[in-house]
Design a protein around this motif. Structure first.
Motif, PDB file in Angstrom:
ATOM      1  N   ARG A 768       3.009 -13.184 -17.575  1.00 38.27           N
ATOM      2  CA  ARG A 768       4.450 -13.462 -17.452  1.00 38.27           C
ATOM      3  C   ARG A 768       5.254 -12.299 -18.021  1.00 38.27           C
ATOM      4  N   ARG A 769       4.798 -11.778 -19.187  1.00 37.73           N
ATOM      5  CA  ARG A 769       5.515 -10.654 -19.786  1.00 37.73           C
ATOM      6  C   ARG A 769       5.554  -9.473 -18.823  1.00 37.73           C
ATOM      7  N   ARG A 770       4.405  -9.152 -18.249  1.00 42.31           N
ATOM      8  CA  ARG A 770       4.328  -7.955 -17.407  1.00 42.31           C
ATOM      9  C   ARG A 770       5.005  -8.146 -16.056  1.00 42.31           C
ATOM     10  N   ILE A 771       4.947  -9.340 -15.495  1.00 40.00           N
ATOM     11  CA  ILE A 771       5.383  -9.507 -14.106  1.00 40.00           C
ATOM     12  C   ILE A 771       6.715 -10.222 -13.982  1.00 40.00           C
ATOM     13  N   VAL A 772       6.987 -11.182 -14.870  1.00 40.12           N
ATOM     14  CA  VAL A 772       8.226 -11.947 -14.735  1.00 40.12           C
ATOM     15  C   VAL A 772       9.337 -11.333 -15.579  1.00 40.12           C
ATOM     16  N   GLU A 773       9.014 -11.028 -16.856  1.00 41.85           N
ATOM     17  CA  GLU A 773      10.074 -10.601 -17.771  1.00 41.85           C
ATOM     18  C   GLU A 773      10.423  -9.129 -17.624  1.00 41.85           C
ATOM     19  N   ASP A 774       9.428  -8.286 -17.317  1.00 42.44           N
ATOM     20  CA  ASP A 774       9.671  -6.842 -17.248  1.00 42.44           C
ATOM     21  C   ASP A 774       9.997  -6.455 -15.800  1.00 42.44           C
ATOM     22  N   ASN A 775      11.289  -6.441 -15.474  1.00 39.96           N
ATOM     23  CA  ASN A 775      11.674  -6.201 -14.079  1.00 39.96           C
ATOM     24  C   ASN A 775      11.248  -4.828 -13.570  1.00 39.96           C
ATOM     25  N   ASP A 776      11.472  -3.783 -14.393  1.00 38.67           N
ATOM     26  CA  ASP A 776      11.087  -2.438 -13.961  1.00 38.67           C
ATOM     27  C   ASP A 776       9.576  -2.334 -13.806  1.00 38.67           C
ATOM     28  N   GLY A 777       8.895  -2.900 -14.783  1.00 37.84           N
ATOM     29  CA  GLY A 777       7.429  -2.862 -14.739  1.00 37.84           C
ATOM     30  C   GLY A 777       6.910  -3.526 -13.472  1.00 37.84           C
ATOM     31  N   ARG A 778       7.509  -4.675 -13.132  1.00 40.67           N
ATOM     32  CA  ARG A 778       7.051  -5.382 -11.933  1.00 40.67           C
ATOM     33  C   ARG A 778       7.250  -4.526 -10.696  1.00 40.67           C
ATOM     34  N   ARG A 779       8.457  -3.934 -10.593  1.00 36.57           N
ATOM     35  CA  ARG A 779       8.729  -3.131  -9.396  1.00 36.57           C
ATOM     36  C   ARG A 779       7.764  -1.953  -9.309  1.00 36.57           C
ATOM     37  N   ALA A 780       7.474  -1.354 -10.449  1.00 33.88           N
ATOM     38  CA  ALA A 780       6.542  -0.214 -10.437  1.00 33.88           C
ATOM     39  C   ALA A 780       5.152  -0.663  -9.991  1.00 33.88           C
ATOM     40  N   LEU A 781       4.701  -1.808 -10.505  1.00 35.97           N
ATOM     41  CA  LEU A 781       3.391  -2.330 -10.085  1.00 35.97           C
ATOM     42  C   LEU A 781       3.392  -2.561  -8.579  1.00 35.97           C
ATOM     43  N   HIS A 782       4.438  -3.197  -8.086  1.00 38.45           N
ATOM     44  CA  HIS A 782       4.514  -3.501  -6.662  1.00 38.45           C
ATOM     45  C   HIS A 782       4.480  -2.216  -5.840  1.00 38.45           C
ATOM     46  N   GLN A 783       5.214  -1.192  -6.301  1.00 40.54           N
ATOM     47  CA  GLN A 783       5.218   0.083  -5.578  1.00 40.54           C
ATOM     48  C   GLN A 783       3.816   0.704  -5.560  1.00 40.54           C
ATOM     49  N   ARG A 784       3.157   0.649  -6.709  1.00 38.75           N
ATOM     50  CA  ARG A 784       1.794   1.213  -6.749  1.00 38.75           C
ATOM     51  C   ARG A 784       0.872   0.448  -5.808  1.00 38.75           C
ATOM     52  N   PHE A 785       1.106  -0.851  -5.713  1.00 41.88           N
ATOM     53  CA  PHE A 785       0.268  -1.625  -4.790  1.00 41.88           C
ATOM     54  C   PHE A 785       0.503  -1.158  -3.360  1.00 41.88           C
ATOM     55  N   LEU A 786       1.775  -1.060  -2.976  1.00 45.82           N
ATOM     56  CA  LEU A 786       2.077  -0.639  -1.598  1.00 45.82           C
ATOM     57  C   LEU A 786       1.507   0.751  -1.318  1.00 45.82           C
ATOM     58  N   ALA A 787       1.598   1.641  -2.341  1.00 40.70           N
ATOM     59  CA  ALA A 787       1.067   2.993  -2.148  1.00 40.70           C
ATOM     60  C   ALA A 787      -0.438   2.935  -1.877  1.00 40.70           C
ATOM     61  N   SER A 788      -1.130   2.099  -2.624  1.00 39.09           N
ATOM     62  CA  SER A 788      -2.588   2.015  -2.441  1.00 39.09           C
ATOM     63  C   SER A 788      -2.916   1.474  -1.051  1.00 39.09           C
ATOM     64  N   GLN A 789      -2.014   0.688  -0.493  1.00 40.07           N
ATOM     65  CA  GLN A 789      -2.273   0.075   0.805  1.00 40.07           C
ATOM     66  C   GLN A 789      -2.164   1.066   1.962  1.00 40.07           C
ATOM     67  N   ARG A 790      -1.395   2.147   1.745  1.00 38.76           N
ATOM     68  CA  ARG A 790      -1.222   3.104   2.838  1.00 38.76           C
ATOM     69  C   ARG A 790      -2.556   3.643   3.334  1.00 38.76           C
ATOM     70  N   GLU A 791      -3.458   3.888   2.394  1.00 40.08           N
ATOM     71  CA  GLU A 791      -4.738   4.505   2.764  1.00 40.08           C
ATOM     72  C   GLU A 791      -5.691   3.527   3.433  1.00 40.08           C
ATOM     73  N   VAL A 792      -5.559   2.250   3.123  1.00 39.78           N
ATOM     74  CA  VAL A 792      -6.620   1.329   3.543  1.00 39.78           C
ATOM     75  C   VAL A 792      -6.252   0.435   4.716  1.00 39.78           C
ATOM     76  N   GLN A 793      -4.963   0.405   5.097  1.00 39.96           N
ATOM     77  CA  GLN A 793      -4.616  -0.527   6.169  1.00 39.96           C
ATOM     78  C   GLN A 793      -4.837   0.062   7.557  1.00 39.96           C
ATOM     79  N   SER A 794      -6.104   0.434   7.824  1.00 37.31           N
ATOM     80  CA  SER A 794      -6.461   0.739   9.209  1.00 37.31           C
ATOM     81  C   SER A 794      -7.788   0.032   9.430  1.00 37.31           C
ATOM     82  N   ASP A 795      -7.953  -0.526  10.600  1.00 42.13           N
ATOM     83  CA  ASP A 795      -9.091  -1.420  10.824  1.00 42.13           C
ATOM     84  C   ASP A 795     -10.429  -0.680  10.767  1.00 42.13           C
ATOM     85  N   PRO A 796     -11.277  -1.020   9.800  1.00 42.51           N
ATOM     86  CA  PRO A 796     -12.573  -0.335   9.700  1.00 42.51           C
ATOM     87  C   PRO A 796     -13.462  -0.611  10.921  1.00 42.51           C
TER      88      PRO A 796
END
Ligand code: SRM
Ligand SMILES: Cc1cc2nc3c(=O)[nH]c(=O)nc-3n(C[C@H](O)[C@H](O)[C@H](O)COP(=O)(O)OP(=O)(O)OC[C@H]3O[C@@H](n4cnc5c(N)ncnc54)[C@H](O)[C@@H]3O)c2cc1C
Ligand code: SF4
Ligand code: FES
Lengths: 816, 120
Positions: A768-796
């Protein structure tokens, strides 16, 4: 120098060889020993045959003394040839076989075990009819299970049920015919027998109780059995397990005194003072035997007498049994029911949980117990029986077990490990003493029950001594077995997951080889435990630059399909949010026919599984499925599996939000990602929760005007209900919180740790601290997630259908 | 072994380092797994785990051993033996490297396991 006396042992089984071991421990030089066994094998553990049949052990694992053991001790071993006669007057035995040798003895030991009983019915001699007694029987049954489908087991006792379960595990359909109304009636009372029947029934074994077999059908091989009431059961294999009878043929020929078994006194001597007998072939005080615990005692006494100790006397120990069927816990000791004036019964019966306990008391002492479903206290009841403890002071707590009685303040006799002699036997099944366990713990630095099992086999067969083994472990590790905060990754390194992950970032380690060097890995290559973990950690840390190492991936992830038990593969296309269409279904139907797919199944994750494909076929079927727009469902991946949804507000009269649509959006955001373990999501349209969101890694439960996001659930081995993370107002916020939670899990959990144990370990407050209360932290995590997805979202699958990693799907050569 | 024959089954480079490929054989004879280690050593085993017959060619190769994909037994490539505490052994197949080509020594005759029905 006088030459040693000659000892001849007839029967290379469990009783005979244990007696020889006991003798050698006391007087290694006293005899020139010859062992003659009818079976072609060295000495093996008969008890484990059930596990061999069930595929849990190999035949090699059952060997107690390999052939070399005999040689090293100067013992002459004759296998595969039965003794055909004893001449007690001339003191010699005749061995069958090519030489038909006569072997003289000074002392003779009979340990011929018992013979399986067969009912007197027609058809017994047909091929395909077999008893369950020795390794040859098991080998035949395993072979039959690989080529035939139906088995009937005659006899619903310990042996019959273990045979039935083993054959079931090997894929046969199995029926058990039992003469009595309840199963295992000699060890269990009616209530426990009924629970057992219910559980085995649920595992797909059919029962014919009150069933008397009248005939085995078949012209030139077994084809079925007929019961007295006219019922007919088809079968390719018929296993006889109705009981055993002491094998006393030789003794009768030698004119020894016999009744049901060979009569022996407390010194294990027969009516001929030069001839001893032990094991299932004997009768002592009117009793015959069918379990190893009393036989080990006999071996001890007999070994002592042969070594010259005239004092040793046999006193039968309390006998207990348990069934060796994985996941079914049965325990029985002593008398099954109150029988005398002074007897009492205490019972606890929780039919819903499948737990049943009965303690039989006589004069305030335990004389018997039957346990079903919860057997951990079995050894404790046996201890109370053996030590004849007066239980009146804690009688009220007795049935709830040792821990409860202790909590309630009862003064109990302790399991006193320190006072236990090193020679004392702990594991009856595998004959492991306390001393052996202690040595293994010290020499090999063992810390867990599993490790002790692997190295000593103690508690690895029936498991009833588990409590004692745990107590010994705890004794060595000073009270409780302590766990490291960050346990070592595997045997290749002393470092833990958390330390290695931190170093990858801090020291910018970018290859598996660099990590191994930085941490002084003990092996050059790593192993199947650390390599996939390191590969994942690097992928997560450097999503843009790290090149995945296919050779460090488990086969499923390397070839993008799930390996099955027979080496074929399954194919599970993605069905976004559980939705499908005529076009997709048609493509699946066409592929099913084109590739002659044997099984098509709706999975528990709302999609379709095509099972039984050869590896070579995979790229072609993927290409066909791709044509209809179907892509990999990653059913093989430590990654996103499914997002289950319900129909929600689009159709359902209770739906509050578009749960299906939201599920599809989440799946589109998350698919392809690699995670420490698999990840499963669900979205339900209202609190009725038809998509079962509250036992998922991440769940969304829609409510009027909002969305509850819940995390850390699991429906697997250990069910865990999710913890509530946050209530949100919009779909966009849901997507951001889901992405952020997934990224936190990706970055901080240990490899092969599902979200449920991870959340339980770290605590929901931290999330909750990292994801709900820390707004900047949450957005940064979400951005890192989306970045990681760029490489893998093509059908193997598309890539491989197009020729990537072609060597995986082609054999190197086909030899003619 | 005069009845054995050397059969060319491909090039060393056809097998990935720390990997394996499969060679199939006719009529019920089990396939053979050919392994290549990190140091370019090669080994061949019958492609069947001594535990429950898992395809060793799909395992993770580590040093001179492979971990079976089905239940994780570790099998030594040179001897075919399972590492302790497991016990069991898989048949090894002799091979040699001539230049870049891999030659297997295939036993000329090998009986498939048959089912023997016996009376009790
Ligand atoms: C196909 C399927 C069964 C079915 O016919 O329905 C299935 C099949 C397998 N499951 Fe499952 N599970 C399937 C749904 C589930 C579910 C239900 C669900 O997802 O809603 C669960 C309980 C929910 C959960 O995980 O919290 C489930 C809990 C497990 C577990 C226990 C996980 C745990 O943390 O305790 C394992 C073992 C593991 O992962 O180590 C497992 C492992 C497996 C494996 C991968 C075993 C293996 O390693 O070979 C099975 C092979 C899949 C294959 O295709 O070859 N499967 N498995 C289901 C595939 C769903 C899909 O579409 O992808
Ligand atoms: C499948 C199965 C599961 C079991 N599970 C359990 C369990 O969980 N717990 C438990 O306590 N007990 C269990 N038992 C029972 C236990 O195995 C026996 O009580 C024990 O093996 C008896 O030992 P024994 O030496 O008397 O007989 P055996 O171990 O049968 O040894 C007798 C040997 O003598 C040989 N022999 C016979 N006649 C001759 C002759 N004329 N010449 C030469 N050799 C001869 C036989 O071939 C045999 O090898 C199980 C038994 C079976 C079959
Ligand atoms: S969860 Fe709610 S919306 Fe979904 S099907 Fe059930 S009742 Fe309908
Ligand atoms: S089949 Fe190889 S480990 Fe089980």
């Amino acid at each position: 120098m006088s030459s040693p006396e000659r000892l001849v042992v007839v029967g290379n089984g469990m009783a005979g060889m244990r007696t020889v071991e006991e003798l050698l421990a006391r007087a290694p030089e006293r005899y020139a020993i010859t062992v003659i066994g009818a079976e072609p094998h060295p000495n093996y553990n008969r008890i484990m045959l059930s596990s061999v049949l069930a595929g849990e052990k190999t035949a090699d694992e059952t060997v107690i003394n390999p052939t070399a053991w005999y040689g090293e001790r100067g013992i002459r071993l004759i296998t595969g040839s039965p003794v055909t006669a004893i001449d007690a007057a001339a003191k010699n035995v005749t061995v069958a076989g090519s030489g038909a040798e006569t072997i003289p003895y000074d002392k003779l030991l009979l340990a011929t075990g018992s013979k399986p009983l067969a009912p007197a019915i027609p058809g017994l001699g047909l091929p395909g009819v077999r008893a369950f007694r020795d390794l040859g029987d098991v080998e035949m049954m395993i072979a039959a299970a690989s080529t035939h489908r139906r088995a009937v087991v005659i006899g619903g006792g310990l042996l019959g049920l273990e045979a039935a379960w083993g054959l079931k595990r090997r894929g046969m359909s199995v029926a058990v015919v039992h003469l009595m109304p309840t199963l295992m009636e000699r060890q269990l009372d009616t209530a426990a027998g009924e629970l057992l029947r219910r559980d085995l029934d649920a595992r797909g074994i059919a029962f014919f109780t009150n069933g008397q077999t009248e005939e085995i059908l078949g012209a030139d091989k077994a084809e079925g059995v007929v019961l007295a009431d006219g019922r007919e059961i088809p079968a390719d294999l018929v296993v006889l397990a109705i009981g055993i009878r002491p094998n006393i043929d030789l003794a009768r020929g030698a004119k020894l005194k016999i009744n049901r078994g060979i009569l022996v006194g407390d010194d294990m001597r027969t009516s001929d003072p030069s001839i001893y007998a032990v094991g299932e072939c004997i009768e002592h005080n009117g009793q015959v035997f069918g379990l190893v615990a009393p036989i080990w005692e006999q071996a001890k006494v007999c070994g002592a007498h042969l070594a010259g100790d005239a004092e040793a006397a046999y006193v039968p120990p309390p006998i207990f049994t348990s069934l060796k069927i994985t996941g079914i816990d049965v325990f029985s000791a002593g008398v099954l029911a109150a029988a005398e004036e002074t007897d009492d019964e205490i019972t606890l019966h929780d039919a819903k949980r499948g737990v049943y306990k009965k303690i039989v008391l006589r004069d305030d002492k335990v004389v018997g117990s039957v346990l079903y479903g919860s057997v951990a206290d079995g050894p404790w009841y046996v201890q109370l029986m053996r030590e004849k403890v007066d239980v009146s002071a804690f009688r009220d707590q007795l049935v709830f077990g040792r821990a409860f009685a202790e909590q309630a303040g009862a003064a109990l006799p302790p399991i006193d490990i320190a006072a236990m002699a090193d020679s004392e036997q702990v594991c009856g099944c595998n004959g492991v003493s306390k001393g052996t366990i202690c040595r293994a713990i010290l020499d090999k630095g063992l810390e867990t029950l599993d490790a002790v099992r692997a190295h000593t086999k103690a508690s690895a067969s029936c498991g009833s001594c588990t409590l004692t083994v745990e107590a010994i472990l705890a004794h060595h590790h000073g009270g409780a077995v302590t766990r490291r905060a960050d346990p070592a990754m595997c045997k290749c390194t002393d470092h833990g997951h958390d330390a290695v992950r931190a170093a990858i970032i801090e020291q910018e380690l970018t290859t598996i080889a660099e990590i191994r060097a930085a941490f002084d890995w003990k092996t050059a290559d790593g192993c199947q435990k650390c390599r996939p973990a390191l590969n994942y950690y690097l992928l997560c840390a450097w999503p843009d630059s790290y090149r995945d190492d296919p050779q460090s991936r488990f086969v499923n992830e390397r070839v993008h399909a799930n390996i099955q038990k027979d080496g074929t593969y399954s194919v599970v296309p993605r069905m976004w949010g559980g939705l499908t269409s005529a076009r997709e279904l048609r493509a699946i139907a066409d592929a099913t026919e084109k590739y002659a797919i044997p099984t098509v199944k709706i999975t528990g994750g709302q999609r379709i599984d095509l099972l039984g494909l050869k590896k070579e076929q995979l790229p072609a079927i993927w290409a066909d499925l791709n044509d209809a727009g179907l892509v990999s469902g990653h059913a093989y991946a430590k990654g996103l599996r499914t997002v289950k949804t319900c129909v929600g507000s689009e159709w359902c009269r209770f739906g509050t939000q578009d749960s299906t649509g939201l599920g599809v959006k989440i799946e589109q955001m998350c698919w392809g990602s690699w995670t420490p373990h698999k990840v499963k999501l669900a979205v339900s349209g209202c609190p009725r929760n038809c998509a079962e969101a509250t036992i998922k890694d991440i769940g969304v439960v829609c409510v009027e005007g909002g969305y509850d996001v819940v995390v850390g659930g699991n429906g697997g081995v250990e069910v865990r209900v999710t913890d509530h993370l946050v209530r949100l107002a919009s779909e966009a916020e849901v997507l951001e919180h889901v992405g952020a939670f997934l990224q936190l899990y990706r970055e901080e959990a240990r490899y092969l740790e599902r979200t449920a144990p991870w959340v339980a370990r770290i605590g929901i407050e931290y999330m909750r601290r990292r994801i709900v209360e820390d707004n900047d932290g949450r957005r940064a995590l979400h951005q890192r997630f989306l970045a990681s997805q760029r490489e893998v979202q093509s059908d193997p699958w598309a890539a491989r259908a197009g020729g990537v990693a072609a060597h995986e799907y082609r054999v190197l050569a086909a030899v003619e | 072994m005069p009845s054995d024959r050397w059969t060319d089954i491909g090039r060393l480079d056809d097998i990935p380092r720390r990997g394996a490929r499969r060679v199939t054989r006719p009529d019920g004879l089990p396939p053979i797994a050919v392994f290549r280690t990190a140091d370019d050593e090669i080994f061949a085993l019958v492609d069947r785990c001594p535990h429950l017959g898992g395809p060793l060619s799909e395992g993770i190769v580590q040093g001179r051993a492979v971990a079976c994909p089905l239940h994780g037994w570790v099998i030594e490539l040179d001897s075919g033996r399972a590492e302790a505490p497991d016990e069991g052994c898989t048949q090894t197949i002799a091979l040699r490297l001539v230049g870049n080509r891999i030659l297997l020594s295939l036993p000329a005759i090998e009986a498939a396991d048959g089912l023997h029905w016996e009376a009790a």
